[in-house]
Design an enzyme around this catalytic site. Sequence first.
Site, mmCIF file in Angstrom:
data_model
loop_
_atom_site.group_PDB
_atom_site.id
_atom_site.type_symbol
_atom_site.label_atom_id
_atom_site.label_comp_id
_atom_site.label_asym_id
_atom_site.label_seq_id
_atom_site.Cartn_x
_atom_site.Cartn_y
_atom_site.Cartn_z
ATOM 1 N N ILE A 34 0.802 -1.046 -0.178
ATOM 2 C CA ILE A 34 0.040 0.079 0.089
ATOM 3 C C ILE A 34 0.732 1.297 0.097
ATOM 4 O O ILE A 34 0.363 2.389 -0.318
ATOM 5 C CB ILE A 34 -0.998 0.063 1.323
ATOM 6 C CG1 ILE A 34 -2.094 0.721 1.056
ATOM 7 C CG2 ILE A 34 -0.097 0.253 2.592
ATOM 8 C CD1 ILE A 34 -3.196 0.523 1.933
ATOM 9 N N GLU A 99 6.359 -4.325 10.840
ATOM 10 C CA GLU A 99 4.910 -3.563 11.396
ATOM 11 C C GLU A 99 3.857 -4.604 11.606
ATOM 12 O O GLU A 99 2.985 -4.499 12.333
ATOM 13 C CB GLU A 99 4.609 -2.802 10.188
ATOM 14 C CG GLU A 99 5.348 -1.469 10.212
ATOM 15 C CD GLU A 99 4.943 -0.490 9.028
ATOM 16 O OE1 GLU A 99 3.827 -0.849 8.559
ATOM 17 O OE2 GLU A 99 5.742 0.197 8.607
ATOM 18 N N VAL A 100 3.617 -5.763 10.667
ATOM 19 C CA VAL A 100 2.777 -6.614 10.393
ATOM 20 C C VAL A 100 3.165 -8.039 10.881
ATOM 21 O O VAL A 100 3.999 -8.403 10.190
ATOM 22 C CB VAL A 100 2.219 -6.567 9.217
ATOM 23 C CG1 VAL A 100 1.050 -7.429 9.040
ATOM 24 C CG2 VAL A 100 1.904 -5.274 8.749
ATOM 25 N N HIS A 104 5.960 -12.025 5.758
ATOM 26 C CA HIS A 104 5.637 -11.740 4.392
ATOM 27 C C HIS A 104 6.960 -11.462 3.857
ATOM 28 O O HIS A 104 7.906 -11.048 4.598
ATOM 29 C CB HIS A 104 4.835 -10.466 4.481
ATOM 30 C CG HIS A 104 5.284 -9.295 5.426
ATOM 31 N ND1 HIS A 104 4.972 -9.389 6.588
ATOM 32 C CD2 HIS A 104 5.997 -8.187 5.310
ATOM 33 C CE1 HIS A 104 5.385 -8.187 7.420
ATOM 34 N NE2 HIS A 104 5.852 -7.348 6.533
ATOM 35 N N HIS A 106 8.818 -9.139 1.209
ATOM 36 C CA HIS A 106 8.710 -8.120 0.155
ATOM 37 C C HIS A 106 9.581 -8.487 -1.072
ATOM 38 O O HIS A 106 10.796 -8.743 -0.851
ATOM 39 C CB HIS A 106 9.603 -6.946 0.660
ATOM 40 C CG HIS A 106 8.894 -6.082 2.254
ATOM 41 N ND1 HIS A 106 8.241 -5.054 2.291
ATOM 42 C CD2 HIS A 106 9.168 -6.593 3.517
ATOM 43 C CE1 HIS A 106 8.125 -4.720 3.371
ATOM 44 N NE2 HIS A 106 8.348 -5.743 4.165
HETATM 45 P P1 5GP Z 1 6.831 -4.693 7.534
HETATM 46 O O1 5GP Z 1 7.622 -3.412 8.029
HETATM 47 O O2 5GP Z 1 6.127 -5.458 8.567
HETATM 48 O O3 5GP Z 1 8.075 -5.633 7.002
HETATM 49 O O4 5GP Z 1 6.030 -4.337 6.175
HETATM 50 C C1 5GP Z 1 4.787 -4.119 6.220
HETATM 51 C C2 5GP Z 1 4.160 -3.735 4.966
HETATM 52 O O5 5GP Z 1 2.951 -4.097 4.755
HETATM 53 C C3 5GP Z 1 4.685 -2.032 4.827
HETATM 54 O O6 5GP Z 1 5.348 -2.014 3.735
HETATM 55 C C4 5GP Z 1 3.128 -1.292 4.626
HETATM 56 O O7 5GP Z 1 3.427 -0.442 3.645
HETATM 57 C C5 5GP Z 1 2.480 -2.553 4.154
HETATM 58 N N1 5GP Z 1 1.045 -2.444 4.502
HETATM 59 C C6 5GP Z 1 0.519 -2.038 5.709
HETATM 60 N N2 5GP Z 1 -0.912 -2.166 5.658
HETATM 61 C C7 5GP Z 1 -1.090 -2.674 4.336
HETATM 62 C C8 5GP Z 1 -2.343 -2.805 3.845
HETATM 63 O O8 5GP Z 1 -3.287 -2.706 4.490
HETATM 64 N N3 5GP Z 1 -2.350 -3.229 2.494
HETATM 65 C C9 5GP Z 1 -1.093 -3.470 1.753
HETATM 66 N N4 5GP Z 1 -1.268 -3.853 0.644
HETATM 67 N N5 5GP Z 1 0.062 -3.253 2.453
HETATM 68 C C10 5GP Z 1 -0.275 -2.831 3.716
#
Ligand code: 5GP
Length: 123
Positions: A34, A99-100, A104, A106
């Site tokens: 997103i 964050e999530v 996942h 990337h």
């Molecule tokens: P992290 O920091 O956990 O590795 O990455 C989480 C990613 O999820 C971030 O790049 C963020 O932009 C993406 N993200 C967070 N919420 C959403 C969402 O609701 N939809 C999508 N498509 N991506 C999200």
Amino acid sequence: MAYDQNNIFAKILRGEIPCNKVFENDHALAFHDINPQASVHVLVIPKGDYVSMADFTANAPAELIEGFMRAVGEVARELGLESGGYRTISNAGPNSHQEVPHLHIHILGGRPLGPLLDSRFEN
Ligand code: 5GP
């Protein structure tokens, strides 16, 4: 860390919130980030309740691990990233700014990327 059924990717997997899907099979779902950090920025998630790569590789069935890893490669291929090259990253835990809390990967590419890590690192 216990898996949180209310994390945003769990909601995407359940179809409770939408995503811009690029790939789906029995093992994995891939969708555009997103808030893209590269001209192509896609996230690939396994269909299972795993917080991180450590959790996944310790606890997921072999078939899911294989299916998920194959999906990552297939998504990169389908996105046309193989010839130019691309980067895969999977954050886990606070030092990585995860964050999530659903595993996942990337996939980043489409144009030349910057350095892997920022320049603030010092020994
Ligand atoms: P992290 O920091 O956990 O590795 O990455 C989480 C990613 O999820 C971030 O790049 C963020 O932009 C993406 N993200 C967070 N919420 C959403 C969402 O609701 N939809 C999508 N498509 N991506 C999200």
